[in-house]
Design a protein around this motif. Sequence first.
Motif, PDB file in Angstrom:
ATOM      1  N   HIS A 117      41.616  10.484 -84.507  1.00  0.00           N
ATOM      2  CA  HIS A 117      41.080  10.207 -85.839  1.00  0.00           C
ATOM      3  C   HIS A 117      41.606  11.154 -86.906  1.00  0.00           C
ATOM      4  N   ASN A 118      42.475  12.093 -86.499  1.00  0.00           N
ATOM      5  CA  ASN A 118      43.011  13.079 -87.440  1.00  0.00           C
ATOM      6  C   ASN A 118      41.918  13.812 -88.219  1.00  0.00           C
ATOM      7  N   ARG A 119      40.981  14.351 -87.516  1.00  0.00           N
ATOM      8  CA  ARG A 119      39.922  15.102 -88.185  1.00  0.00           C
ATOM      9  C   ARG A 119      39.441  16.197 -87.233  1.00  0.00           C
ATOM     10  N   PRO A 120      38.744  17.177 -87.781  1.00  0.00           N
ATOM     11  CA  PRO A 120      38.318  18.288 -86.915  1.00  0.00           C
ATOM     12  C   PRO A 120      37.194  17.886 -85.963  1.00  0.00           C
ATOM     13  N   TYR A 121      37.098  18.599 -84.887  1.00  0.00           N
ATOM     14  CA  TYR A 121      35.910  18.481 -84.040  1.00  0.00           C
ATOM     15  C   TYR A 121      34.778  19.254 -84.710  1.00  0.00           C
ATOM     16  N   SER A 122      33.563  18.765 -84.573  1.00  0.00           N
ATOM     17  CA  SER A 122      32.424  19.502 -85.143  1.00  0.00           C
ATOM     18  C   SER A 122      32.292  20.853 -84.460  1.00  0.00           C
ATOM     19  N   SER A 123      32.595  20.911 -83.172  1.00  0.00           N
ATOM     20  CA  SER A 123      32.736  22.181 -82.460  1.00  0.00           C
ATOM     21  C   SER A 123      33.387  21.875 -81.131  1.00  0.00           C
ATOM     22  N   LYS A 124      34.175  22.829 -80.669  1.00  0.00           N
ATOM     23  CA  LYS A 124      34.850  22.672 -79.377  1.00  0.00           C
ATOM     24  C   LYS A 124      35.144  24.051 -78.823  1.00  0.00           C
ATOM     25  N   ASN A 125      34.542  24.366 -77.692  1.00  0.00           N
ATOM     26  CA  ASN A 125      34.721  25.681 -77.076  1.00  0.00           C
ATOM     27  C   ASN A 125      35.277  25.519 -75.659  1.00  0.00           C
ATOM     28  N   LEU A 126      36.167  24.550 -75.531  1.00  0.00           N
ATOM     29  CA  LEU A 126      36.633  24.178 -74.198  1.00  0.00           C
ATOM     30  C   LEU A 126      37.462  25.281 -73.540  1.00  0.00           C
ATOM     31  N   LYS A 127      38.225  26.027 -74.352  1.00  0.00           N
ATOM     32  CA  LYS A 127      39.028  27.113 -73.751  1.00  0.00           C
ATOM     33  C   LYS A 127      38.128  28.127 -73.063  1.00  0.00           C
ATOM     34  N   GLU A 128      37.038  28.456 -73.755  1.00  0.00           N
ATOM     35  CA  GLU A 128      36.082  29.400 -73.160  1.00  0.00           C
ATOM     36  C   GLU A 128      35.473  28.811 -71.878  1.00  0.00           C
ATOM     37  N   ALA A 129      35.221  27.499 -71.921  1.00  0.00           N
ATOM     38  CA  ALA A 129      34.641  26.842 -70.742  1.00  0.00           C
ATOM     39  C   ALA A 129      35.606  26.900 -69.554  1.00  0.00           C
ATOM     40  N   TYR A 130      36.909  26.661 -69.811  1.00  0.00           N
ATOM     41  CA  TYR A 130      37.905  26.769 -68.734  1.00  0.00           C
ATOM     42  C   TYR A 130      37.852  28.167 -68.115  1.00  0.00           C
ATOM     43  N   GLN A 131      37.835  29.170 -69.000  1.00  0.00           N
ATOM     44  CA  GLN A 131      37.908  30.546 -68.531  1.00  0.00           C
ATOM     45  C   GLN A 131      36.675  30.931 -67.721  1.00  0.00           C
ATOM     46  N   ARG A 132      35.507  30.600 -68.256  1.00  0.00           N
ATOM     47  CA  ARG A 132      34.277  31.034 -67.560  1.00  0.00           C
ATOM     48  C   ARG A 132      34.104  30.306 -66.237  1.00  0.00           C
ATOM     49  N   GLY A 133      34.466  29.022 -66.219  1.00  0.00           N
ATOM     50  CA  GLY A 133      34.371  28.276 -64.961  1.00  0.00           C
ATOM     51  C   GLY A 133      35.343  28.808 -63.925  1.00  0.00           C
ATOM     52  N   ALA A 134      36.552  29.115 -64.389  1.00  0.00           N
ATOM     53  CA  ALA A 134      37.574  29.636 -63.468  1.00  0.00           C
ATOM     54  C   ALA A 134      37.126  30.962 -62.861  1.00  0.00           C
ATOM     55  N   ASP A 135      36.553  31.815 -63.691  1.00  0.00           N
ATOM     56  CA  ASP A 135      36.061  33.098 -63.186  1.00  0.00           C
ATOM     57  C   ASP A 135      34.961  32.886 -62.149  1.00  0.00           C
ATOM     58  N   ALA A 136      34.064  31.943 -62.450  1.00  0.00           N
ATOM     59  CA  ALA A 136      32.895  31.762 -61.575  1.00  0.00           C
ATOM     60  C   ALA A 136      33.274  31.190 -60.212  1.00  0.00           C
ATOM     61  N   ILE A 137      34.239  30.272 -60.168  1.00  0.00           N
ATOM     62  CA  ILE A 137      34.581  29.659 -58.871  1.00  0.00           C
ATOM     63  C   ILE A 137      35.530  30.551 -58.079  1.00  0.00           C
ATOM     64  N   GLY A 138      36.134  31.516 -58.757  1.00  0.00           N
ATOM     65  CA  GLY A 138      37.152  32.333 -58.090  1.00  0.00           C
ATOM     66  C   GLY A 138      38.485  31.605 -58.065  1.00  0.00           C
ATOM     67  N   TRP A 139      38.884  31.083 -59.228  1.00  0.00           N
ATOM     68  CA  TRP A 139      40.109  30.284 -59.335  1.00  0.00           C
ATOM     69  C   TRP A 139      41.345  31.085 -58.917  1.00  0.00           C
ATOM     70  N   SER A 140      41.251  32.403 -59.049  1.00  0.00           N
ATOM     71  CA  SER A 140      42.402  33.233 -58.691  1.00  0.00           C
ATOM     72  C   SER A 140      42.669  33.181 -57.186  1.00  0.00           C
ATOM     73  N   ASN A 141      41.667  32.720 -56.416  1.00  0.00           N
ATOM     74  CA  ASN A 141      41.894  32.568 -54.974  1.00  0.00           C
ATOM     75  C   ASN A 141      42.661  31.295 -54.641  1.00  0.00           C
ATOM     76  N   ARG A 142      42.829  30.430 -55.651  1.00  0.00           N
ATOM     77  CA  ARG A 142      43.522  29.168 -55.409  1.00  0.00           C
ATOM     78  C   ARG A 142      45.028  29.402 -55.273  1.00  0.00           C
ATOM     79  N   LYS A 143      45.635  28.707 -54.334  1.00  0.00           N
ATOM     80  CA  LYS A 143      47.092  28.756 -54.203  1.00  0.00           C
ATOM     81  C   LYS A 143      47.657  27.466 -54.794  1.00  0.00           C
ATOM     82  N   ASN A 144      48.677  27.600 -55.606  1.00  0.00           N
ATOM     83  CA  ASN A 144      49.247  26.398 -56.221  1.00  0.00           C
ATOM     84  C   ASN A 144      49.929  25.515 -55.181  1.00  0.00           C
ATOM     85  N   GLU A 145      50.337  26.113 -54.068  1.00  0.00           N
ATOM     86  CA  GLU A 145      50.993  25.349 -52.988  1.00  0.00           C
ATOM     87  C   GLU A 145      49.914  24.623 -52.173  1.00  0.00           C
TER      88      GLU A 145
END
Lengths: 214, 746
Positions: free
Chosen positions: B395-423
């Motif tokens: 729609h070419n307009r701003p989001y009223s609010s979007k904090n998705l980057k923070e959500a990615y980061q906090r979720g990744a920390d909580a699940i232990g994403w660093s333990n994931r192997k890309n292979e």
Amino acid sequence: MAEYENTGGKSEAPNASRRVFFKQSSALAALAMTPPAAMTAVANGLDEKVAAAFEQMPLHVEINGTMRTLAIEPRVTLLDLLREQLHLTGTKKGCDHGQCGACTVHVDGQRVNSCLTLAMTTEGSQVTTIEGLTPGGPDGPLHPMQEAFIKHDGFQCGYCTPGQIMSAVACIREGHADSPEEVREYMSGNICRCGAYANIVDAIMDVKKGGARV
Amino acid sequence: MTKDTKNPPIDRVDGRLKVTGGANYFADFELPNMAYCVLVGSEVGRGTITSLDTKKAQGAPGVLGVFTHQNMPPIPGWDAPVGGEADGPAPKPKREETYRILSSPKILFDGQPIAIVVADSFERATYAASLVKATYNKQAARTELEKHLSEGVAPKGADGGNYLRGKADAYQSAPVRLEANYTIPIEVHNPMELHGILAHWTASDKLMIYAKTQGVNATQQAMAQAFKLDPKNIHVHTEFMGGGFGMGLRTWPQETAVVAVARKIGRPLKLVVTRSQMFTLVGHRPYTVQTINMGADTNGKLVGLAHAATAETASYEDFTEATVNMTKFMYDCPNVSTRYRIVRLDRSVPIWMRGPGEATGAFALESAMDEMAHKLNLDPIEFRLRNYTETDPEHNRPYSSKNLKEAYQRGADAIGWSNRKNEPGSQREGDWLIGYGMSTGVFSAFRWEASARALLKADSSLTIQSAVTDIGPGTGTALTIIAHNVLGVPLNQIKVEYGDTSLPKAPTQGGSAIVSAVGSAVFDACTAVKKQLTELAIKEGGSLAGRQADELIIADGVLSVEKEPRKKVALSELMRANNLTVIDKSADSKGGSEQSKYSMYSFSVHFVQVRVNPLTGVVRVSKAVSVADSGRIVSPKTAASQMIGGVAGGIGMALTEEASIDHRFGRFVNNNLGDYHVAVHADVPAIETIMIDKPDPIINPMGAKGMGEIALIGFAGAVANAVFNATGQRVRDLPITPDKLLRKLT
């Protein structure tokens, strides 16, 4: 357990309704022995109507501490008896096939699916429903498991909740609540479609660890 | 309003009623002389009834009537146009095929009611129903979507089922390309409470209904149209609903039929359908086939994206949902096209199921994002961040609010994403392969029109009223907190009355919109009460005379000067001094021009760890973290429950839920809870929920956005992605059952 213990003061002598039944039985026998009359009755659809008179059977069962003397059709399930005739609607119907646990009650201390229990099989038994967990009425003191469900938000729509709570109480009494894994296994007969499982397990573990008498 | 303050995690206000069995659902009500009815379903998936024998049923004990297409009492509104297809009873015919219950011998879907049997007890009605016999002129039922994909039609609507931004085929020339097909089966809402209705004609033109509906006002309107009554003469009550998940978003034909029969027999009439009827009479999530074409450059930037979906609907009604919408705005991509089609089959009509089409679409899009990340040898979060967008590209307009980057980061920390192997397939613990997956979810944040009333009494107790139904999310609890925040009345002195058409009008509970819509109305009504209190206090001769309204704060039943807390007056005292027994304010509330200036969405991110047994193909979800970015969280405790509920639903969607049809007969083979597998206790691990809890500055006075849908949307994709990470095998057809996985693993 004292058989036919009457705590409600409402029980008539068990023999009274049995006498009625015998009387009805002889009438049926008489009908059966007069073929032409019976044939006419069948033709007029009266067989069903006559049979209806015989469909009531006596039942004596203690429900939530009150002795009840009832006359019911043998095909009535404990669930439908509780809900439709005794107005104990806290027990819920979720599937009528013993597949969901919403109708869980205790019969002589054991958790059962009341939808799979013909009411007649509870003759002389003690039945406890969700209403029986709060003898002081719905505004009275709560059972520790009820408190724990509120504290841990172990429900959302609340429909499976009476069954979950009855099952949870039995789960602890059975000695099947020593770990969250064990609770998950032994509570798996009680479905919660809102998905409050994690909180229900927390509630049960809390009660178990708290050591309250359930 | 305390926009910048987090809210207290209070216990559910209806908790005591729910744990004691004191909460009354529709079937718990009992009326004098009440009769029971049972529906007899057709035994063929398409055809015509050639004979119908109801004589035996009529003669069975206690039977009060057997109603079929030959003697069904009239439903007068069916001769007049009725409202939208999804909101009213069966519509006036406007195409060759229409479905009006018990009005014709034509069978359009398996299980279609062919008779209503009424008796004086449930057992007698059930037995008599077994005596109804029908013969049919059978036709082949077309029930298999895959065999009829070419018959897809574009739904009515502005875009005709097509959307294009940039070039439709741009993905074809991208250096890295993916084409993949995804299917989801029929899923069934299956709330624990069975559907039904209790109808009571209290006069020849007055109707009382205890319903299983997500909106009492909608049911009232539908019945008013069907029976040509003034809506004022129809009273609908649904204070408690044992789950809906969408199946209560419309009035179903059998509800209308029961009301008609109740009028005919002159007694209150109760219908509770069977669990197997829940599969055919109250909608489902439609079987949907999707294709994603994706192209990216070698830096992991999306070049082109195309998303096509084809879903089943009924022969007699077009059902559509927003399956492809997420693809239009989720990622920064210059070339996006979507295409949506429906195929009319000999099936009962679908209805939105939690997270509706968006959950279906998110499974495909977020699986594809994971597949592309793998092709690019990128971490799936990193790939998403490279295509992150801060504004809505659709729609070419701003989001009223979007904090998705923070959500990615906090979720990744909580699940232990660093333990994931890309292979993929590179982690093992004993006999089990371990994998991690994530996925994004998104759903529109609506603010619909709603009304509410606030009554502050002289004993400083507060009653809040709204017709809205609470199907389980904790609406009453959230409204209590909103009222508390505005008026400072202690939480235990606030009572919320809801779920009844005698109360101020509210929208149907759905679309994750109720806290935003009804909450805003409660906010406005309470603000009006506060305004009057303030005016009474500062007027000449008032206890805080001479002060300005904006100097005052209200808390714990006391109005005081913020900077001089000793200058204060209790609300009860203030009302008594003015001879007021009650302050009664109503508010009609809706959004303004901001609604079109911003794109408003709630976002979620789901993270899971799975364990896969390579010998048996069994998948277990061993950890789950769900993050919600849905503005200010009004009721933290019930909100967390909604999120864990979405996880449980998502585990079912990902691993077990599938309503299977035997296409030779057009019938379900697993229409019960023993064979249709919803998640049970043993399937669901402990779950961590994370709330970003930052108020949305635009959407409504609370800054709150919905979360019922985002709790589920995306979850199945996270599981599929984790299974791929664990095994190196991609399952694109839900549910991910052991047979599908074993075929790939061996």
